[in-house]
Design a protein around this motif. Sequence first.
Motif, PDB file in Angstrom:
ATOM      1  N   GLU A   1       0.779  -1.152   0.092  1.00  0.00           N
ATOM      2  CA  GLU A   1       0.038  -0.030   0.063  1.00  0.00           C
ATOM      3  C   GLU A   1       0.954   1.183   0.096  1.00  0.00           C
ATOM      4  O   GLU A   1       0.463   2.303  -0.740  1.00  0.00           O
ATOM      5  CB  GLU A   1      -1.011   0.031   1.229  1.00  0.00           C
ATOM      6  CG  GLU A   1      -1.978  -0.990   1.110  1.00  0.00           C
ATOM      7  CD  GLU A   1      -1.428  -2.620   1.724  1.00  0.00           C
ATOM      8  OE1 GLU A   1      -0.554  -2.711   2.378  1.00  0.00           O
ATOM      9  OE2 GLU A   1      -2.213  -3.610   1.108  1.00  0.00           O
ATOM     10  N   GLU A   2       1.898   1.397   0.754  1.00  0.00           N
ATOM     11  CA  GLU A   2       2.915   2.448   0.933  1.00  0.00           C
ATOM     12  C   GLU A   2       3.527   2.615  -0.631  1.00  0.00           C
ATOM     13  O   GLU A   2       3.746   3.784  -0.818  1.00  0.00           O
ATOM     14  CB  GLU A   2       3.952   2.151   1.978  1.00  0.00           C
ATOM     15  CG  GLU A   2       3.470   2.195   3.497  1.00  0.00           C
ATOM     16  CD  GLU A   2       4.458   1.894   4.214  1.00  0.00           C
ATOM     17  OE1 GLU A   2       4.378   2.231   5.569  1.00  0.00           O
ATOM     18  OE2 GLU A   2       5.231   0.861   4.167  1.00  0.00           O
ATOM     19  N   PHE A   3       4.074   1.611  -1.137  1.00  0.00           N
ATOM     20  CA  PHE A   3       4.596   1.634  -2.234  1.00  0.00           C
ATOM     21  C   PHE A   3       3.698   2.182  -3.501  1.00  0.00           C
ATOM     22  O   PHE A   3       3.929   2.864  -4.470  1.00  0.00           O
ATOM     23  CB  PHE A   3       5.542   0.738  -2.743  1.00  0.00           C
ATOM     24  CG  PHE A   3       6.291   0.709  -3.958  1.00  0.00           C
ATOM     25  CD1 PHE A   3       6.961   1.720  -3.925  1.00  0.00           C
ATOM     26  CD2 PHE A   3       6.317  -0.192  -5.034  1.00  0.00           C
ATOM     27  CE1 PHE A   3       8.028   1.886  -5.130  1.00  0.00           C
ATOM     28  CE2 PHE A   3       6.834  -0.035  -5.966  1.00  0.00           C
ATOM     29  CZ  PHE A   3       7.698   0.937  -6.049  1.00  0.00           C
ATOM     30  N   LEU A   4       2.530   1.536  -3.442  1.00  0.00           N
ATOM     31  CA  LEU A   4       1.539   1.834  -4.438  1.00  0.00           C
ATOM     32  C   LEU A   4       1.078   3.422  -4.508  1.00  0.00           C
ATOM     33  O   LEU A   4       1.020   4.086  -5.502  1.00  0.00           O
ATOM     34  CB  LEU A   4       0.137   0.929  -4.307  1.00  0.00           C
ATOM     35  CG  LEU A   4      -0.886   0.985  -5.144  1.00  0.00           C
ATOM     36  CD1 LEU A   4      -0.319   0.840  -6.701  1.00  0.00           C
ATOM     37  CD2 LEU A   4      -2.078   0.297  -4.731  1.00  0.00           C
ATOM     38  N   LYS A   5       1.143   3.819  -3.319  1.00  0.00           N
ATOM     39  CA  LYS A   5       0.828   5.124  -2.776  1.00  0.00           C
ATOM     40  C   LYS A   5       1.914   6.099  -3.579  1.00  0.00           C
ATOM     41  O   LYS A   5       1.633   7.206  -4.328  1.00  0.00           O
ATOM     42  CB  LYS A   5       0.626   5.455  -1.522  1.00  0.00           C
ATOM     43  CG  LYS A   5       0.077   7.163  -1.372  1.00  0.00           C
ATOM     44  CD  LYS A   5       0.096   7.383   0.370  1.00  0.00           C
ATOM     45  CE  LYS A   5      -0.120   8.624   0.640  1.00  0.00           C
ATOM     46  NZ  LYS A   5       0.079   8.924   1.960  1.00  0.00           N
ATOM     47  N   LEU A   6       3.144   5.616  -3.582  1.00  0.00           N
ATOM     48  CA  LEU A   6       4.172   6.398  -3.873  1.00  0.00           C
ATOM     49  C   LEU A   6       4.133   6.308  -5.568  1.00  0.00           C
ATOM     50  O   LEU A   6       4.328   7.340  -6.282  1.00  0.00           O
ATOM     51  CB  LEU A   6       5.378   5.989  -3.506  1.00  0.00           C
ATOM     52  CG  LEU A   6       5.976   6.167  -1.980  1.00  0.00           C
ATOM     53  CD1 LEU A   6       7.309   5.647  -1.737  1.00  0.00           C
ATOM     54  CD2 LEU A   6       6.006   7.805  -1.884  1.00  0.00           C
ATOM     55  N   LEU A   7       3.835   5.246  -6.153  1.00  0.00           N
ATOM     56  CA  LEU A   7       3.862   4.878  -7.590  1.00  0.00           C
ATOM     57  C   LEU A   7       2.926   5.717  -8.263  1.00  0.00           C
ATOM     58  O   LEU A   7       3.132   6.507  -9.215  1.00  0.00           O
ATOM     59  CB  LEU A   7       3.538   3.463  -7.969  1.00  0.00           C
ATOM     60  CG  LEU A   7       4.771   2.504  -7.755  1.00  0.00           C
ATOM     61  CD1 LEU A   7       4.093   0.909  -7.728  1.00  0.00           C
ATOM     62  CD2 LEU A   7       5.900   2.854  -8.624  1.00  0.00           C
ATOM     63  N   LYS A   8       1.564   6.044  -7.653  1.00  0.00           N
ATOM     64  CA  LYS A   8       0.299   6.700  -7.995  1.00  0.00           C
ATOM     65  C   LYS A   8       1.014   8.132  -7.866  1.00  0.00           C
ATOM     66  O   LYS A   8       0.584   8.908  -8.870  1.00  0.00           O
ATOM     67  CB  LYS A   8      -0.794   6.418  -7.340  1.00  0.00           C
ATOM     68  CG  LYS A   8      -1.389   5.091  -7.598  1.00  0.00           C
ATOM     69  CD  LYS A   8      -2.754   4.795  -6.790  1.00  0.00           C
ATOM     70  CE  LYS A   8      -3.248   3.348  -7.223  1.00  0.00           C
ATOM     71  NZ  LYS A   8      -4.486   3.085  -6.717  1.00  0.00           N
ATOM     72  N   SER A   9       1.506   8.616  -6.871  1.00  0.00           N
ATOM     73  CA  SER A   9       2.021  10.099  -6.835  1.00  0.00           C
ATOM     74  C   SER A   9       2.861  10.423  -8.113  1.00  0.00           C
ATOM     75  O   SER A   9       2.861  11.428  -8.607  1.00  0.00           O
ATOM     76  CB  SER A   9       2.512  10.162  -5.590  1.00  0.00           C
ATOM     77  OG  SER A   9       3.053  11.553  -5.420  1.00  0.00           O
ATOM     78  N   GLN A  10       3.850   9.478  -8.145  1.00  0.00           N
ATOM     79  CA  GLN A  10       4.906   9.938  -9.094  1.00  0.00           C
ATOM     80  C   GLN A  10       4.293   9.800 -10.488  1.00  0.00           C
ATOM     81  O   GLN A  10       4.515  10.552 -11.281  1.00  0.00           O
ATOM     82  CB  GLN A  10       5.829   8.709  -9.156  1.00  0.00           C
ATOM     83  CG  GLN A  10       7.001   8.839  -7.724  1.00  0.00           C
ATOM     84  CD  GLN A  10       7.965  10.217  -8.066  1.00  0.00           C
ATOM     85  OE1 GLN A  10       8.489  10.303  -9.166  1.00  0.00           O
ATOM     86  NE2 GLN A  10       7.889  11.034  -7.064  1.00  0.00           N
TER      87      GLN A  10
END
Length: 180
Positions: A112-121
Amino acid sequence: MRNLKYAILGLVNREPMTGYDIKKAFEDRALTSFWHAEHSQIYPELKKLVEEGMLDFDTDIRGEKMEKKLYTITPAGRKEFLDWLKDDVAIERTHKDIFRLRTFYSESLTDEEFLKLLKSQCVQHMEKRDFLAEIKTRVFNDTPPKKGTRELGDYMVLDGAVLREESYVAWLERCIKIFE
């Protein structure tokens, strides 16, 4: 190598400019898609270029104290710039990309944390792509200028920057699919 030196020499080779004009050039059009320089970098570099005999300037006094320097390239500066421009150097080592480094170590995050970063980028790169594409359309109407013009180089750099961002977005979208 002082790459900012050549970025400034190239700008002033196109036309005489003030320090303010040079700062604005780093914020406008094609140059912003691949290079940036801060006020705190530009003015010391201008001073060095004058000291080295690469640039000269005329001072225009505005009002009682306002001084405006208009920089021009000297023959020595033009020769140095053209020698640098013609030099075919090997490509640089891999560009440092902080997000890709974070991706490399992403196993330390939850999905979830990494998915959030991916989406933000992804959103940030889409915005950058759209910004650059809008400049390309507004300035060039998506039509390459004629060979031999300074606009052609501007166009090609912008086109490459748009493609770079499209590629980054495609990569991020693939990563997002892996995590969803």
